[in-house]
Motif scaffolding. Structure first.
Motif, PDB file in Angstrom:
ATOM      1  N   UNK A  54       0.824  -1.215   0.000  1.00 32.00           N
ATOM      2  CA  UNK A  54       0.000   0.000   0.000  1.00 32.00           C
ATOM      3  C   UNK A  54       0.862   1.272   0.000  1.00 32.00           C
ATOM      4  N   UNK A  79       1.762   1.876  -3.506  1.00 34.51           N
ATOM      5  CA  UNK A  79       0.639   2.416  -4.298  1.00 34.51           C
ATOM      6  C   UNK A  79       0.627   3.939  -4.116  1.00 34.51           C
ATOM      7  N   UNK A  80       0.740   4.377  -2.859  1.00 34.80           N
ATOM      8  CA  UNK A  80       0.730   5.832  -2.598  1.00 34.80           C
ATOM      9  C   UNK A  80       1.925   6.516  -3.253  1.00 34.80           C
ATOM     10  N   UNK A 108       0.348  10.125   4.211  1.00 34.61           N
ATOM     11  CA  UNK A 108      -0.427   8.934   3.867  1.00 34.61           C
ATOM     12  C   UNK A 108       0.376   7.658   4.079  1.00 34.61           C
ATOM     13  N   UNK A 142     -13.831  -6.218   4.091  1.00 29.31           N
ATOM     14  CA  UNK A 142     -14.772  -5.103   4.209  1.00 29.31           C
ATOM     15  C   UNK A 142     -14.443  -4.179   5.380  1.00 29.31           C
ATOM     16  N   UNK A 162     -11.425  -3.685   6.564  1.00 34.18           N
ATOM     17  CA  UNK A 162     -10.254  -2.908   6.140  1.00 34.18           C
ATOM     18  C   UNK A 162     -10.703  -1.703   5.318  1.00 34.18           C
ATOM     19  N   UNK A 163     -11.753  -1.909   4.524  1.00 31.53           N
ATOM     20  CA  UNK A 163     -12.251  -0.817   3.689  1.00 31.53           C
ATOM     21  C   UNK A 163     -12.972   0.232   4.527  1.00 31.53           C
ATOM     22  N   UNK A 188      -6.329   1.980   5.361  1.00 35.31           N
ATOM     23  CA  UNK A 188      -5.298   2.485   4.456  1.00 35.31           C
ATOM     24  C   UNK A 188      -5.535   3.903   3.952  1.00 35.31           C
ATOM     25  N   UNK A 189      -6.648   4.505   4.352  1.00 34.70           N
ATOM     26  CA  UNK A 189      -6.875   5.919   4.040  1.00 34.70           C
ATOM     27  C   UNK A 189      -7.822   6.469   5.094  1.00 34.70           C
ATOM     28  N   UNK A 246     -12.923   9.842   3.843  1.00 34.01           N
ATOM     29  CA  UNK A 246     -13.015   9.758   2.384  1.00 34.01           C
ATOM     30  C   UNK A 246     -14.247   8.975   1.944  1.00 34.01           C
ATOM     31  N   UNK A 247     -14.782   8.144   2.827  1.00 31.02           N
ATOM     32  CA  UNK A 247     -15.947   7.334   2.479  1.00 31.02           C
ATOM     33  C   UNK A 247     -17.248   8.114   2.618  1.00 31.02           C
ATOM     34  N   UNK A 281     -14.655  -5.400  -1.592  1.00 32.17           N
ATOM     35  CA  UNK A 281     -14.036  -4.535  -0.576  1.00 32.17           C
ATOM     36  C   UNK A 281     -12.575  -4.278  -0.929  1.00 32.17           C
ATOM     37  N   UNK A 310     -10.962  -0.523  -1.852  1.00 35.53           N
ATOM     38  CA  UNK A 310      -9.853   0.136  -1.146  1.00 35.53           C
ATOM     39  C   UNK A 310      -8.978   0.844  -2.183  1.00 35.53           C
ATOM     40  N   UNK A 368     -10.757   3.846  -3.832  1.00 36.74           N
ATOM     41  CA  UNK A 368     -10.756   5.040  -2.966  1.00 36.74           C
ATOM     42  C   UNK A 368      -9.368   5.672  -2.880  1.00 36.74           C
ATOM     43  N   UNK A 369      -8.350   4.802  -2.821  1.00 33.18           N
ATOM     44  CA  UNK A 369      -6.997   5.359  -2.768  1.00 33.18           C
ATOM     45  C   UNK A 369      -6.739   6.222  -4.009  1.00 33.18           C
ATOM     46  N   UNK A 417       0.811  -1.494  -8.651  1.00 33.97           N
ATOM     47  CA  UNK A 417       1.594  -0.310  -9.031  1.00 33.97           C
ATOM     48  C   UNK A 417       2.692  -0.791  -9.971  1.00 33.97           C
TER      49      UNK A 417
END
Lengths: 275, 260, 280
Positions: free
Chosen positions: A46, A49-50, A59, A184, A186-187, A192-193, A197-198, C44, C48, C51-52, C197
């Protein structure tokens, strides 16, 4: 033996059941690989990804903190919620029922033992994560941070104790439920954010899970620069709600355990295996 | 004490050991597992450890006290379960087929252990459920014979056996005959009949109304083609009592779910 | 004769195990269970990512990286399903059902038995993958060519089963932890195989490790099969070369997996681990 007070039996049971978690869990060295190295890999994925999408450095810190706290959630799911089911399958549950002790004490022992073992893992993940990815945190309010962390754990393991007694009756379905709750959560808990944001509605609904508010409050306290834009509720309010959840889950766990034990005993399900 | 109204109160007085149990946590040692269970009864750690040590010597496991239990054989595991059951010195102990699947030596050790425990503590009670009749005979002060959920007889083993002493009990080994049922069962002088098949012969257990009936029974068996290999007049055992009160062989009863 | 016998034994083991896996894993009569594995869990996971990207990435979901990342993530559902499907069977049979020792005493080919148990999970995973790809196309504008899938590129998927057997071997000699070894390793592969990525985002030593893992090429092949475009890192690699790499690595992995599994088996037998209970 009759002279032993219920209180003595209670706390001795807590220690007795915590013991295998604290000692046994460290005995097979493969745990280092499974429970530190691999969660770190997940966190790293993750983080990259950021990095790939050029996110602000805070982040990366969110992900590291989320990764460390997710160790507790996984512990609650797999070693609390579905644990009584496993205990039933291996025949320990029968012996717990025969013993003159409280099942709450057994669950509490599991919880404390699990918390201790998981804390070692979480500390390792957060320390290595911070060093690897050069995360800088600013601890402003130590008492509140500590309060949020501990209250989150109490509420989280309280929830685990509640789920444990609920899952006792579900048999193998419990397994699926634990699986259902993994990604779910985790979401919606924002591992992770930031949960904001949701949207406020989803964040509010997700707040029934202690890890959501716990993470949000800890992020505010450790990365105050992000405070204004990304927080869901002020940390103090979140602490208050967490305390409420902790009490609520412990009371519900106690009631559910008594209810389901009576039900399971009446229907003779406590010693049926291979469900 | 009302078991239904005060289940928790009852638990302070009881213990339980089942056959084939797999309780405990594999990564802990025998000693640690036993200590953990002792804590569920609120035992003081020092007292618990001393008692664990003492009991492990009795069952012959003291050299294994630091072995993790996933390394144990079935017999060793059951010895540990015994120690667990007796650790808290319960007033009433439930033993459910406690020697199930154990080798002769281990089963004998454990039965000896139970006998000694009872002899030393006259105020303790053991409730044993078993299909091994010799075990019930050896360990129990009173035996209840249960078939299909009903108690058919309940008394001291000696009294139950004495009830059969007026009858004649024989064990016959017969070759060249696959089934003695047609020749023997249904005769007025045969009160109970059971047979077991072996490789080269069958073994027939008979309870006859008197010794005199034997001659006629042997003639019938011979007429059916059977060849008598041996004949033994026996003192009644609990198995005979079972045969007598249940009305059919013990193995048949096991198949149908009966027991003592 | 002997060869025929062992082949029919292997096929029988595969069939029985697939049936058993089906009974255990995929209770189709229960829409709840179906929904968990085919929809909720993968959804889910995908959200994630969504949303990221939506919150942080420049251009949000229009970011040029997004389609490849979304498809990589969707296809990666297969990796833990196959890896965990096979290795978790060992834990489940050993510690839950106490069946492993009976599997070992029966005239069963253990390797095909394990693959068979993985089949059910793979089927559930297929439904999940299709659902996610549909979601990508219909709701998120990911340009998937459902009509023009390049099938030879999909064949490398057999390699995953050998990966599963390799981990099955490891599981034979390790305890049960929070994670199953299959899920855990899948977590690592998620990082190293350029799934979510571009591989060159990683430090060069990590991306070199990624380039040495066949699953990286499988992800690239599947992406090309579905999206038709090459990622920057592998732009010099033709489809034919990619298929050749996958075929070669499948053979190497097959040999390695069987070897490791047999070694682990021997060790598990010697140490009496086939019926251990390692819960704590």
């Amino acid at each position: 033996m009759r002279s032993r007070s219920a209180w003595t039996i209670f706390w001795r049971t807590v220690l007795g059941r915590a013991y295998p978690r604290i000692i046994g869990a460290q005995r097979e060295k493969s745990w280092v690989f499974f429970e530190i190295f691999l969660p770190l890999l997940q966190v790293t994925a993750y983080v990259y990804i950021y990095r790939a999408i050029e996110a602000p450095p805070e982040f990366i810190g969110f992900v590291v903190l989320g990764g460390a706290m997710s160790a507790y959630w996984l512990n609650v799911l797999w070693s609390m919620a579905s644990q009584l089911y496993w205990e039933k399958e291996t025949g320990n549950l029968e012996l717990y029922i025969v013993a003159p002790t409280s099942r709450m004490a057994i669950l509490l022992g599991m919880a404390l033992g699990g918390m201790f073992a998981t804390t070692l893992r979480a500390i390792a993940v957060i320390t290595i994560g911070m060093l690897l990815f050069h995360v800088s945190m600013t601890v402003r309010n130590v008492p509140v941070l500590l309060g949020v962390f501990l209250t989150t754990l109490v509420a989280l393991y309280g929830l685990g104790m509640l789920l444990s007694s609920l899952f006792l009756l579900f048999g193998r379905e419990a397994w699926h439920l634990s699986n259902l709750l993994q990604e779910p959560v985790s979401l919606v808990s924002g591992f992770y954010f930031p949960v904001r944001a949701l949207g406020q509605v989803v964040a509010a609904a997700a707040s029934i899970l202690p890890i959501t508010l716990g993470l949000d409050a800890m992020r505010q306290l450790l990365f105050p620069a992000m405070l204004g834009d990304l927080r869901f509720l002020p940390a103090e309010v979140e602490l208050g709600i967490l305390a409420g959840l902790a009490v609520l889950f412990l009371i519900l766990a106690r009631r559910a355990l008594a209810y389901f034990e009576t039900l399971a005993r009446r229907e003779g399900r406590l010693s049926i295996r291979g469900q | 004490m009302d078991v239904a109204a005060d289940p928790k109160g009852v638990r302070r007085h009881i213990g339980m050991v089942s056959g084939g149990e797999t309780s405990g946590y594999g990564l802990l040692t025998i000693e640690e597992n036993l200590w953990m269970f002792s804590q569920f009864y609120g035992m003081d750690t020092r007292a618990a450890k001393a008692r664990i040590k003492e009991l492990l010597v009795v069952v012959g496991l003291s050299d294994r006290s630091r072995t993790r239990i996933y390394h144990l054989s079935t017999g060793m595991r059951q010895k540990m379960n015994f120690v667990r059951g007796f650790l808290t010195d319960p007033e009433i102990l439930f033993l459910d087929e406690p020697t199930l699947g154990l080798d002769v030596q281990t089963a004998r050790t454990l039965r000896g252990f139970v006998s000694n425990w009872l002899a030393e503590r006259r105020d303790r009670t053991i409730l044993l459920t078993t299909h091994a009749m010799h075990e019930a005979d050896e360990l129990c002060g009173r035996v209840a014979i249960i078939d299909k959920g009903r108690i058919l007889a309940c008394d001291a083993p000696a009294v139950l056996k004495r009830g059969l002493q007026s009858e004649a009990i024989f064990r016959l080994r017969i070759a060249d005959l696959a089934d003695a049922h047609a020749a023997v069962a249904g005769r007025a002088d045969v009160s109970r009949f059971a047979q077991t098949a072996h490789d080269e012969h069958i073994e027939v257990d008979l309870i006859l109304s008197s010794d005199a009936a034997l001659t006629d029974v042997l003639s019938s068996l011979q007429a059916a083609g059977g060849r008598l290999l041996s004949l033994e007049k026996r003192e009644p055992t609990l198995e005979d009592v079972f045969l007598h009160v249940v009305g059919h062989g013990f193995e048949d009863a096991q198949r149908e779910g009966g027991g003592t | 004769m002997r060869a025929n016998g062992s082949r029919s034994e292997a096929l029988r083991s595969l069939r029985v195990a697939a049936w058993l896996g089906w009974q255990i894993e995929s209770n189709w009569a229960d829409p709840f269970v179906f929904a968990i594995y085919s929809l909720v869990k993968p959804l889910a996971g995908a959200l994630i990512l969504v949303f990221m990207y939506a919150v942080i990435a420049k251009g949000g979901l229009q970011s040029p990286l997004f389609p490849g990342v979304f498809v990589g993530n969707a296809l990666f559902i297969y990796v833990p399903a196959v890896l965990a499907g096979i290795s978790w069977t060992i834990i489940d049979d050993r510690e839950h059902y106490g069946m492993l020792k009976y599997v070992y005493t029966a005239p069963v080919n253990v390797l095909t038995y394990l693959v068979g148990r993985g089949v059910a999970k793979t089927m559930v995973a297929t439904i999940a993958v299709v659902m996610m790809l549909l979601l990508g196309t219909l709701a998120l504008g990911v340009p998937i060519r459902f009509g023009g899938i390049d099938w030879p590129l999909v064949l490398g998927s057999a390699m995953l089963a050998f990966f599963g057997i390799l981990l099955g071997g490891v599981t034979l000699v390790t305890a049960r932890h929070n994670y199953g070894v299959g899920e855990a390793v899948a977590g690592g592969l998620y990082l190293l195989c350029g799934v979510v990525f571009p591989l060159d985002t990683l430090p060069s030593w990590l991306s070199s490790i990624g380039r040495a893992i066949p699953i990286t090429y499988w992800v690239e092949a599947m992406r090309r099969a579905l999206l038709g475009e090459r990622t920057a890192l592998f732009s010099g690699l033709s489809n034919g070369a990619l298929v050749a790499i996958l075929a070669g690595s499948t053979v190497v992995l097959a040999v390695l997996a069987v070897l490791v599994f047999r070694l682990a088996e021997r060790r598990a037998r010697a140490k009496g681990l086939l019926d251990m209970q390692m819960m704590y």
